[in-house]
Design a protein around this motif. Structure first.
Motif, PDB file in Angstrom:
ATOM      1  N   ASP A   1       0.829  -1.199   0.000  1.00 16.18           N
ATOM      2  CA  ASP A   1       0.000   0.000   0.000  1.00 16.18           C
ATOM      3  C   ASP A   1       0.868   1.256   0.000  1.00 16.18           C
ATOM      4  OD1 ASP A   1      -2.490  -1.247   0.035  1.00 16.18           O
ATOM      5  OD2 ASP A   1      -2.404  -1.555   2.196  1.00 16.18           O
ATOM      6  N   LEU A   2       0.312   2.321  -0.559  1.00 13.66           N
ATOM      7  CA  LEU A   2       0.987   3.618  -0.555  1.00 13.66           C
ATOM      8  C   LEU A   2       0.545   4.407   0.664  1.00 13.66           C
ATOM      9  CD1 LEU A   2       0.580   4.557  -4.307  1.00 13.66           C
ATOM     10  CD2 LEU A   2       2.744   4.219  -3.143  1.00 13.66           C
ATOM     11  N   TYR A   3       1.522   5.025   1.341  1.00 19.76           N
ATOM     12  CA  TYR A   3       1.203   5.771   2.547  1.00 19.76           C
ATOM     13  C   TYR A   3       1.765   7.182   2.465  1.00 19.76           C
ATOM     14  CZ  TYR A   3      -0.336   1.563   4.970  1.00 19.76           C
ATOM     15  OH  TYR A   3      -1.019   0.438   5.340  1.00 19.76           O
ATOM     16  N   LEU A   4       1.025   8.099   3.083  1.00 19.40           N
ATOM     17  CA  LEU A   4       1.496   9.433   3.406  1.00 19.40           C
ATOM     18  C   LEU A   4       1.461   9.561   4.920  1.00 19.40           C
ATOM     19  CD1 LEU A   4      -0.419  11.682   0.857  1.00 19.40           C
ATOM     20  CD2 LEU A   4       2.036  11.327   0.954  1.00 19.40           C
ATOM     21  N   PRO A   5       2.169  10.573   5.486  1.00 28.59           N
ATOM     22  CA  PRO A   5       1.996  10.805   6.918  1.00 28.59           C
ATOM     23  C   PRO A   5       0.520  10.981   7.244  1.00 28.59           C
ATOM     24  CG  PRO A   5       3.809  12.117   6.087  1.00 28.59           C
ATOM     25  CD  PRO A   5       3.144  11.490   4.888  1.00 28.59           C
ATOM     26  N   GLY A   6       0.048  10.220   8.191  1.00 27.94           N
ATOM     27  CA  GLY A   6      -1.349  10.340   8.582  1.00 27.94           C
ATOM     28  C   GLY A   6      -2.241   9.252   8.023  1.00 27.94           C
ATOM     29  N   GLY A   7      -1.745   8.436   7.088  1.00 27.76           N
ATOM     30  CA  GLY A   7      -2.615   7.359   6.627  1.00 27.76           C
ATOM     31  C   GLY A   7      -2.330   6.898   5.218  1.00 27.76           C
ATOM     32  N   LYS A   8      -3.083   5.874   4.827  1.00 23.61           N
ATOM     33  CA  LYS A   8      -2.927   5.231   3.523  1.00 23.61           C
ATOM     34  C   LYS A   8      -3.668   6.018   2.450  1.00 23.61           C
ATOM     35  CE  LYS A   8      -5.207   1.405   2.844  1.00 23.61           C
ATOM     36  NZ  LYS A   8      -5.631   0.002   2.911  1.00 23.61           N
ATOM     37  N   LEU A   9      -3.138   5.956   1.234  1.00 21.35           N
ATOM     38  CA  LEU A   9      -3.862   6.475   0.082  1.00 21.35           C
ATOM     39  C   LEU A   9      -4.951   5.468  -0.268  1.00 21.35           C
ATOM     40  CD1 LEU A   9      -1.015   7.803  -2.239  1.00 21.35           C
ATOM     41  CD2 LEU A   9      -2.616   9.150  -0.925  1.00 21.35           C
ATOM     42  N   ALA A  10      -6.137   5.688   0.277  1.00 22.61           N
ATOM     43  CA  ALA A  10      -7.187   4.676   0.184  1.00 22.61           C
ATOM     44  C   ALA A  10      -7.958   4.732  -1.129  1.00 22.61           C
ATOM     45  CB  ALA A  10      -8.159   4.834   1.358  1.00 22.61           C
ATOM     46  N   ASP A  11      -7.949   5.860  -1.822  1.00 17.99           N
ATOM     47  CA  ASP A  11      -8.783   6.019  -3.012  1.00 17.99           C
ATOM     48  C   ASP A  11      -8.101   5.386  -4.221  1.00 17.99           C
ATOM     49  OD1 ASP A  11     -10.380   7.421  -1.314  1.00 17.99           O
ATOM     50  OD2 ASP A  11      -9.996   9.389  -2.184  1.00 17.99           O
ATOM     51  N   GLN A  12      -8.826   4.517  -4.877  1.00 23.32           N
ATOM     52  CA  GLN A  12      -8.276   3.788  -6.013  1.00 23.32           C
ATOM     53  C   GLN A  12      -9.337   3.588  -7.089  1.00 23.32           C
ATOM     54  OE1 GLN A  12      -6.982   0.051  -4.412  1.00 23.32           O
ATOM     55  NE2 GLN A  12      -5.236   0.912  -3.326  1.00 23.32           N
ATOM     56  N   ILE A  13      -8.888   3.567  -8.325  1.00 20.95           N
ATOM     57  CA  ILE A  13      -9.681   3.068  -9.442  1.00 20.95           C
ATOM     58  C   ILE A  13      -8.980   1.809  -9.939  1.00 20.95           C
ATOM     59  CG2 ILE A  13     -10.417   3.463 -11.815  1.00 20.95           C
ATOM     60  CD1 ILE A  13     -10.622   6.433 -11.182  1.00 20.95           C
TER      61      ILE A  13
ATOM     62  N   LEU B   1       1.917  19.624   7.032  1.00 11.22           N
ATOM     63  CA  LEU B   1       1.425  20.979   7.313  1.00 11.22           C
ATOM     64  C   LEU B   1      -0.036  20.944   7.764  1.00 11.22           C
ATOM     65  CD1 LEU B   1       3.026  23.018   4.368  1.00 11.22           C
ATOM     66  CD2 LEU B   1       3.873  22.727   6.705  1.00 11.22           C
ATOM     67  N   GLN B   2      -0.831  20.098   7.155  1.00 13.51           N
ATOM     68  CA  GLN B   2      -2.233  19.989   7.570  1.00 13.51           C
ATOM     69  C   GLN B   2      -2.348  19.386   8.959  1.00 13.51           C
ATOM     70  OE1 GLN B   2      -4.090  17.866   4.298  1.00 13.51           O
ATOM     71  NE2 GLN B   2      -4.505  19.765   3.193  1.00 13.51           N
ATOM     72  N   ARG B   3      -1.433  18.482   9.301  1.00 14.20           N
ATOM     73  CA  ARG B   3      -1.427  17.938  10.664  1.00 14.20           C
ATOM     74  C   ARG B   3      -1.152  19.048  11.683  1.00 14.20           C
ATOM     75  NH1 ARG B   3       2.500  17.006  13.949  1.00 14.20           N
ATOM     76  NH2 ARG B   3       4.092  17.233  12.325  1.00 14.20           N
ATOM     77  N   ILE B   4      -0.203  19.925  11.366  1.00 10.99           N
ATOM     78  CA  ILE B   4       0.100  21.049  12.262  1.00 10.99           C
ATOM     79  C   ILE B   4      -1.111  21.978  12.374  1.00 10.99           C
ATOM     80  CG2 ILE B   4       1.544  23.110  12.542  1.00 10.99           C
ATOM     81  CD1 ILE B   4       3.811  21.492  11.179  1.00 10.99           C
ATOM     82  N   GLU B   5      -1.755  22.274  11.242  1.00 13.89           N
ATOM     83  CA  GLU B   5      -2.967  23.096  11.278  1.00 13.89           C
ATOM     84  C   GLU B   5      -4.018  22.476  12.192  1.00 13.89           C
ATOM     85  OE1 GLU B   5      -3.003  25.091   6.794  1.00 13.89           O
ATOM     86  OE2 GLU B   5      -4.074  23.217   7.165  1.00 13.89           O
ATOM     87  N   ASP B   6      -4.226  21.170  12.047  1.00 16.87           N
ATOM     88  CA  ASP B   6      -5.233  20.481  12.853  1.00 16.87           C
ATOM     89  C   ASP B   6      -4.884  20.540  14.339  1.00 16.87           C
ATOM     90  OD1 ASP B   6      -6.576  19.854  10.541  1.00 16.87           O
ATOM     91  OD2 ASP B   6      -5.788  17.808  10.410  1.00 16.87           O
ATOM     92  N   GLU B   7      -3.608  20.403  14.661  1.00 21.87           N
ATOM     93  CA  GLU B   7      -3.187  20.471  16.060  1.00 21.87           C
ATOM     94  C   GLU B   7      -3.528  21.817  16.686  1.00 21.87           C
ATOM     95  OE1 GLU B   7       0.729  17.479  15.963  1.00 21.87           O
ATOM     96  OE2 GLU B   7       0.981  19.658  16.076  1.00 21.87           O
ATOM     97  N   GLN B   8      -3.586  22.846  15.864  1.00 22.70           N
ATOM     98  CA  GLN B   8      -3.886  24.184  16.373  1.00 22.70           C
ATOM     99  C   GLN B   8      -5.342  24.594  16.129  1.00 22.70           C
ATOM    100  OE1 GLN B   8       0.597  25.715  15.505  1.00 22.70           O
ATOM    101  NE2 GLN B   8      -0.887  27.296  15.954  1.00 22.70           N
ATOM    102  N   GLY B   9      -6.188  23.589  15.923  1.00 22.77           N
ATOM    103  CA  GLY B   9      -7.614  23.859  15.881  1.00 22.77           C
ATOM    104  C   GLY B   9      -8.158  24.341  14.567  1.00 22.77           C
ATOM    105  N   ARG B  10      -7.436  24.114  13.476  1.00 21.52           N
ATOM    106  CA  ARG B  10      -7.911  24.557  12.165  1.00 21.52           C
ATOM    107  C   ARG B  10      -9.149  23.761  11.771  1.00 21.52           C
ATOM    108  NH1 ARG B  10      -5.911  26.362   7.015  1.00 21.52           N
ATOM    109  NH2 ARG B  10      -7.748  26.434   5.675  1.00 21.52           N
ATOM    110  N   THR B  11     -10.186  24.458  11.325  1.00 17.36           N
ATOM    111  CA  THR B  11     -11.369  23.823  10.761  1.00 17.36           C
ATOM    112  C   THR B  11     -11.496  24.252   9.311  1.00 17.36           C
ATOM    113  OG1 THR B  11     -12.803  25.629  11.504  1.00 17.36           O
ATOM    114  CG2 THR B  11     -12.554  23.722  12.984  1.00 17.36           C
ATOM    115  N   ARG B  12     -12.168  23.427   8.507  1.00 18.98           N
ATOM    116  CA  ARG B  12     -12.226  23.670   7.063  1.00 18.98           C
ATOM    117  C   ARG B  12     -13.648  23.694   6.523  1.00 18.98           C
ATOM    118  NH1 ARG B  12      -7.667  20.781   8.248  1.00 18.98           N
ATOM    119  NH2 ARG B  12      -5.741  21.628   7.367  1.00 18.98           N
TER     120      ARG B  12
END
Length: 285
Positions: free
Chosen positions: A3-15, A211-222
């Motif tokens: 499986d392919l991984y990035l920090p934070g989890g697997k690249l789950a989307d596939q065709i 970078l998104q992990r850091i944003e999330d740690e500081q309460g970033r909402t989207r």
């Protein structure tokens, strides 16, 4: 393949597209080039399809019909000696169509082997530049901003965390910037902005995930695209050996498509990197 991984989890989307069959004239023997034979291709295309799932719009995903057309075109096209090269050509074509990565298996069930066998196949995996870890380290420019929950402190904390994932980082002074409010949206508090320049061996997508992990740690909402935020971290530019990586991927567009219009990016960038360039033009006028 693994499986392919990035920090934070697997690249789950596939065709997945299997059993795509066409006649080609590939092989090292004259009779293969003259008579042709069937080649069968299996594909697993890795990307993210979150945008398409939200919009239900074909233009926001990779069309498997278009992929099939392109693969058949390659199979029926210029002959090659080896199915290793055929698989490489198919993989490069699918990555060029927007895949983050692709697994390609080319089957040659009628290969010229003087024994009873069921199949011969070659499998390759190829990734887009967005998933490739650079060697040597890439130079990156990261924009930092906040206009919620004590923005000065948010920027200081966020910058400290970004500095821990970059090498040889340099940060500009902070500056106060009026919020750019979209028509029909409420006014917002002023932003505190800065720019950090450094080096990384993370791929563009892996850096984005960090970078998104850091944003999330500081309460970033989207929930609101143009809304206020506790911390905003943008990859403004990503260069390997001085060459700017270009990407039109909706998840990560490189360089940042609006950076050149933003004084709160270009000014601080020029402060810490006076010889910096964006799309070949000097950052400092």
């Amino acid at each position: 393949m693994a499986d392919l991984y990035l920090p934070g989890g697997k690249l789950a989307d596939q065709i997945t597209l299997t059993g795509l069959t066409a006649t080609g004239y590939h092989g090292v023997f004259d009779h293969e080039r003259q008579n042709g034979q069937e080649f069968i291709v299996d594909l697993v295309i890795h990307s993210t399809f979150q945008r398409a799932a939200f919009s239900d719009d074909l233009s926001h995903t990779i069309s498997y019909a278009d992929v099939a057309d392109r693969v058949v075109e390659i199979i029926e096209g210029e002959p090659v000696n080896l199915i290793e090269l055929l698989a490489e050509r198919i993989a490069d074509a699918v990555v060029a169509m927007g895949a983050w990565a692709v697994d390609v298996t080319v089957h040659k069930p009628k290969a010229p082997i003087d024994h009873t066998f069921a199949d011969v196949s070659v499998s390759v995996r190829r990734t887009s530049v967005l998933l490739q870890s650079p060697k040597p380290a890439a130079q990156v420019v990261v924009g930092i901003g906040s206009n919620l929950n004590d923005p000065v402190t948010q920027v200081e904390i966020g910058a400290g965390k970004v500095a821990r994932i970059l090498e040889y980082e340099r940060m500009s002074n902070t500056r106060v910037t009026s919020a750019q409010v979209m028509p029909g949206t409420p006014t917002q508090p002023n932003y505190i902005n800065a720019v950090m320049v450094g080096y990384t061996t993370l791929s563009p997508l892996a850096l984005l995930a960090e970078l998104q992990r850091i944003e999330d740690e500081q309460g970033r909402t989207r929930e609101e695209r143009w809304g206020p935020r506790t911390l905003d971290l943008d990859i403004v530019s990503y260069k390997i050996n001085g060459h700017e990586i270009l990407s039109d991927d909706p998840v990560l567009t490189l360089p940042h498509p609006r950076a050149h219009t933003r004084d709160f990016v270009m000014g601080p960038w020029g402060e810490v990197d006076p010889w910096g360039t964006l799309r070949g033009k000097p950052v400092r006028p």
